[in-house]
Design a protein around this motif. Structure first.
Motif, mmCIF file in Angstrom:
data_model
loop_
_atom_site.group_PDB
_atom_site.id
_atom_site.type_symbol
_atom_site.label_atom_id
_atom_site.label_comp_id
_atom_site.label_asym_id
_atom_site.label_seq_id
_atom_site.Cartn_x
_atom_site.Cartn_y
_atom_site.Cartn_z
ATOM 1 N N THR A 36 -6.331 40.364 4.666
ATOM 2 C CA THR A 36 -7.714 40.759 4.442
ATOM 3 C C THR A 36 -8.480 39.645 3.754
ATOM 4 O O THR A 36 -9.598 39.310 4.110
ATOM 5 C CB THR A 36 -7.765 42.046 3.587
ATOM 6 N N ASN A 37 -7.854 39.013 2.744
ATOM 7 C CA ASN A 37 -8.520 37.932 2.042
ATOM 8 C C ASN A 37 -8.751 36.739 2.957
ATOM 9 O O ASN A 37 -9.741 36.028 2.839
ATOM 10 C CB ASN A 37 -7.688 37.518 0.829
ATOM 11 N N ALA A 38 -7.812 36.519 3.889
ATOM 12 C CA ALA A 38 -7.965 35.397 4.804
ATOM 13 C C ALA A 38 -9.191 35.574 5.686
ATOM 14 O O ALA A 38 -9.849 34.615 6.065
ATOM 15 C CB ALA A 38 -6.707 35.252 5.660
ATOM 16 N N PHE A 39 -9.515 36.824 6.019
ATOM 17 C CA PHE A 39 -10.676 37.100 6.852
ATOM 18 C C PHE A 39 -11.973 37.134 6.041
ATOM 19 O O PHE A 39 -13.047 37.009 6.590
ATOM 20 C CB PHE A 39 -10.519 38.463 7.541
ATOM 21 N N ALA A 40 -11.877 37.304 4.728
ATOM 22 C CA ALA A 40 -13.055 37.646 3.928
ATOM 23 C C ALA A 40 -14.178 36.626 4.042
ATOM 24 O O ALA A 40 -15.337 36.989 4.056
ATOM 25 C CB ALA A 40 -12.654 37.841 2.468
ATOM 26 N N ASP A 41 -13.828 35.340 4.103
ATOM 27 C CA ASP A 41 -14.861 34.315 4.140
ATOM 28 C C ASP A 41 -15.186 33.860 5.559
ATOM 29 O O ASP A 41 -15.877 32.875 5.738
ATOM 30 C CB ASP A 41 -14.425 33.110 3.302
ATOM 31 N N GLN A 42 -14.677 34.563 6.552
ATOM 32 C CA GLN A 42 -14.924 34.185 7.936
ATOM 33 C C GLN A 42 -16.141 34.914 8.472
ATOM 34 O O GLN A 42 -16.338 36.101 8.211
ATOM 35 C CB GLN A 42 -13.708 34.547 8.795
ATOM 36 N N PRO A 43 -17.015 34.229 9.215
ATOM 37 C CA PRO A 43 -18.127 34.943 9.844
ATOM 38 C C PRO A 43 -17.606 36.099 10.688
ATOM 39 O O PRO A 43 -16.653 35.949 11.452
ATOM 40 C CB PRO A 43 -18.797 33.870 10.703
ATOM 41 N N ALA A 44 -18.247 37.237 10.561
ATOM 42 C CA ALA A 44 -17.747 38.445 11.224
ATOM 43 C C ALA A 44 -17.720 38.297 12.743
ATOM 44 O O ALA A 44 -16.819 38.802 13.409
ATOM 45 C CB ALA A 44 -18.605 39.641 10.827
ATOM 46 N N LYS A 45 -18.700 37.598 13.316
ATOM 47 C CA LYS A 45 -18.725 37.490 14.774
ATOM 48 C C LYS A 45 -17.561 36.650 15.293
ATOM 49 O O LYS A 45 -17.079 36.884 16.401
ATOM 50 C CB LYS A 45 -20.057 36.944 15.264
ATOM 51 N N GLN A 46 -17.095 35.687 14.496
ATOM 52 C CA GLN A 46 -15.918 34.920 14.902
ATOM 53 C C GLN A 46 -14.656 35.781 14.792
ATOM 54 O O GLN A 46 -13.794 35.763 15.666
ATOM 55 C CB GLN A 46 -15.760 33.677 14.027
ATOM 56 N N ALA A 47 -14.592 36.556 13.710
ATOM 57 C CA ALA A 47 -13.412 37.386 13.493
ATOM 58 C C ALA A 47 -13.252 38.425 14.602
ATOM 59 O O ALA A 47 -12.157 38.616 15.136
ATOM 60 C CB ALA A 47 -13.491 38.066 12.129
ATOM 61 N N PHE A 48 -14.334 39.076 14.961
ATOM 62 C CA PHE A 48 -14.250 40.132 15.973
ATOM 63 C C PHE A 48 -14.361 39.586 17.385
ATOM 64 O O PHE A 48 -13.739 40.107 18.308
ATOM 65 C CB PHE A 48 -15.320 41.197 15.711
#
Length: 326
Positions: free
Chosen positions: A5-17
């Protein structure tokens, strides 16, 4: 889970999804608002059905809440009774919903879907055609008004059919389409309250479902009310105000992209849910599945039975529940 979860926290949401190829194997759940949320337990509508074809396959946006997929299949069947030969289905959602890499601001929780205003042809389109064929605007030239040479009673019947379903909350169309309906629909006009004018939407219409059972974190939109929407609110669209170019202003700093932490907290969990082994495990066809599929489009090649097959009976993957037989 905490580390992921922390690894995703600073990632732009559109890149993550946008980078997700398969859905989260979990119970179907829409989280957040239509323009700020995500989706668990999504399923894909088959690329081909007896009365539909999915367009723009490379986008991988044919995923939705099971009830949305069921509704599209139902609309494709019942619209045939109104003289509409089949649906060309545009974007629904990404496998796990969320912000998209390009295009829509909404379509994030699996409860939005675009349907082209172009009737399905009498043959199966190739993958290349589905990428490149353009939808046809129903407007006359550069005007705000529907072209009577393109518009047909079947267009109106299709919109009425979609609006008749109680789980449909709104249908977005171009203001010119709304005006055409206001000027021509007689008899029962109660369904007209769901037809909402909005920019664009002259090539397709946008179906929005209400929050569905089992999604306590889904944030609903305000009710539409019972007014048919043919009064002052529609007249505004035919003034200069909605179409004025934005006034030049002092250059501003680029807007910071939405981060995963800006979405509901459950979206980080959904990103970390396991994925199914393959897309076949989460593509449901016409209900019971199995057996030969019948293509209702005359003169077109048969649709492979596998496109409508039920998921494997025995599997180690906890599949999302089958979508309702709508």
């Amino acid at each position: 889970m905490i580390g992921a979860t922390n690894a995703f926290a600073d990632q732009p949401a559109k890149q993550a999804f946008g980078g997700q190829k398969l859905p989260a194997v979990a119970k179907p759940e829409s989280v957040g608002f239509y323009s700020k949320g995500c989706l668990a337990g999504g399923i894909a509508i088959p690329v081909d059905g007896p009365n539909w074809q999915v367009m723009r396959l490379s986008r991988n946006r044919r995923w939705g809440h099971p009830r949305m997929i069921a509704l599209l299949e139902r609309l494709s069947r019942e619209a045939a009774q109104d003289g509409w030969p089949g649906l060309l289905v545009g974007d629904i959602s990404q496998p796990r919903g969320g912000p998209m890499l390009s295009g829509h601001a909404s379509h994030q929780i699996g409860l939005d879907a675009d349907v082209w205003l172009t009737p399905m042809p009498k043959r199966r389109l190739s993958d290349a055609e589905r990428e490149n064929v353009s939808a046809i605007s129903v407007l006359k030239g550069d005007t705000l008004y529907v072209d009577p040479k393109i518009w047909s009673p079947a267009h109106a019947a299709l919109l009425k059919r979609a609006a008749s379903y109680p789980e449909v909350e709104r249908i977005f169309v171009h203001p010119g389409i709304k005006k055409k309906l206001c000027d021509t629909v007689t008899g029962d006009r109660s369904w007209m309250a769901k037809i909402r004018p909005y920019w664009g939407h002259h090539y397709h219409f946008h179906i929005r479902m209400s929050c569905q059972p089992g999604s306590p974190g889904c944030k609903p939109q305000a009710p539409t009310g019972r007014d048919d929407g043919c009064g002052k609110s529609l007249a505004w669209w035919f003034t200069d105000e909605p179409w004025k170019p934005a006034k030049p202003s002092t250059p501003k700093k680029p807007k910071k992209p939405a981060m995963l932490s800006d979405l509901p907290s459950a979206c980080a969990r959904i990103l970390n849910e396991p994925a199914p082994a393959s897309i076949a495990d989460v593509t449901f066809g016409l209900g019971s599945g199995g057996g030969a599929a019948t293509d209702a489009t005359p003169g077109s090649p048969p649709v492979p039975a596998a496109a409508f097959a039920a998921p494997p009976a025995a599997t180690s993957i906890p599949l999302p529940i089958p979508r309702p037989g709508n």
